[in-house]
Design an enzyme around this catalytic site. Structure first.
Site, PDB file in Angstrom:
ATOM      1  N   TYR A 105      41.771  -3.710 -14.612  1.00  0.00           N
ATOM      2  CA  TYR A 105      40.531  -4.471 -14.706  1.00  0.00           C
ATOM      3  C   TYR A 105      39.793  -4.277 -13.389  1.00  0.00           C
ATOM      4  CZ  TYR A 105      37.396  -8.535 -15.013  1.00  0.00           C
ATOM      5  OH  TYR A 105      36.293  -9.348 -15.016  1.00  0.00           O
ATOM      6  N   ASP A 144      39.073  -2.444 -18.746  1.00  0.00           N
ATOM      7  CA  ASP A 144      37.668  -2.695 -18.446  1.00  0.00           C
ATOM      8  C   ASP A 144      37.406  -2.116 -17.061  1.00  0.00           C
ATOM      9  OD1 ASP A 144      35.184  -3.645 -17.772  1.00  0.00           O
ATOM     10  OD2 ASP A 144      35.679  -5.769 -17.984  1.00  0.00           O
ATOM     11  N   HIS A 242      33.729  -8.676 -25.095  1.00  0.00           N
ATOM     12  CA  HIS A 242      34.154  -7.283 -25.227  1.00  0.00           C
ATOM     13  C   HIS A 242      34.813  -7.105 -26.596  1.00  0.00           C
ATOM     14  CE1 HIS A 242      34.086  -6.148 -20.795  1.00  0.00           C
ATOM     15  NE2 HIS A 242      33.982  -7.473 -20.746  1.00  0.00           N
TER      16      HIS A 242
END
Length: 252
Positions: A105, A144, A242
């Site tokens: 992330y 992500d 998301h």
């Protein structure tokens, strides 16, 4: 082998919006999460004995965090990356016989770009981590990554030029990463596909109008390219700002 990655933007909230049902239905071999936003003991997910769970919690409560659920026990698990104090729960690396899996992330540069310098330094250390692993065996990177790489990867590139997630500096770091021996699995299979995104803001009607960004990825070592059977983005799956991204690999 089927792998799924999803920024759930708060796992406890996502569980109340269908996470467990999607998890069970997809039956992935490896399921990676980002932005879990919880501490140890704050949630109990019962997936029987099918999955082993590995968590990296942020020190700050309700912030960041990553997790991996895997059917196959890894050879080793490591938390964080060399040279970065791991207080934000951003990286988990699992070693399997045929490859390394890195769930990440990436830091957000923030709207005012106040964290851009930190983000760029983090990118350099992250890339070095991946290159070290790649010297030993192929690497699968998911998560992500907080950047839309090319103009095709967001709805309004001109108006967002220079904004967090679409600065020349962040895009350049992604270019540098790919040039160091990795490929974007989705673009490998779908080089010209437009209007497929993985994140939408919570502003009214944005998701309905598909005004989004593609900032969630599966990257793989170049030598894994022949093994890519499918790479897709599950735009219709709700539960977070998301949506999940999926990679299917042959031979594992």
């Amino acid at each position: 082998m089927k792998l799924i990655s999803w920024n759930v933007n708060g796992l406890r909230a996502c569980v109340n919006k269908g996470f467990n049902e999607y998890f069970a239905e997809e039956d992935a071999d490896i399921f990676c999460l980002q932005e879990t936003k919880l501490q140890e003991g704050q949630i109990s997910l019962d997936h029987g004995e099918k999955y082993r769970q590995y968590w990296n919690y942020a020190v700050k409560k309700g912030y960041s965090g990553t997790a991996v659920f895997t059917k196959k026990e890894p050879l080793s698990v490591s938390i964080g990356i060399e040279g970065v104090e791991e207080t934000e729960g951003r990286v988990i690396t699992l070693e399997y016989e045929g490859f390394y899996l890195v769930n990440a992330y990436s830091p957000n540069a923030r709207r005012d770009l106040s964290r851009l310098a930190y983000r760029l330094e983090w990118e350099d250390r992250f890339r070095a981590h991946l290159k070290r692993l790649d010297k030993q065996k192929p690497v699968v990177i998911c998560g992500d990554l907080n950047v839309a790489h090319q103009e095709i990867d967001l709805k309004n590139p001109k108006s967002n030029n220079g904004n967090s997630g679409f600065t020349l500096e962040e895009r350049g770091k992604m270019t540098e990463l790919l040039a160091s021996g990795f490929i974007d699995s989705f673009r490998h299979l779908h080089p010209d596909t437009k209007d497929v995104y993985s994140w939408w803001s919570y502003m009214p009607k944005v998701r309905e109008r598909n005004v989004g960004w593609r900032i969630d990825y599966f990257l793989v070592s170049e030598r894994l390219a022949p093994a890519i059977a499918d790479a897709r983005i599950e735009c219709a799956v709700m539960g977070s700002d998301h949506c999940p991204v999926v990679l299917e690999l042959n031979g594992f």
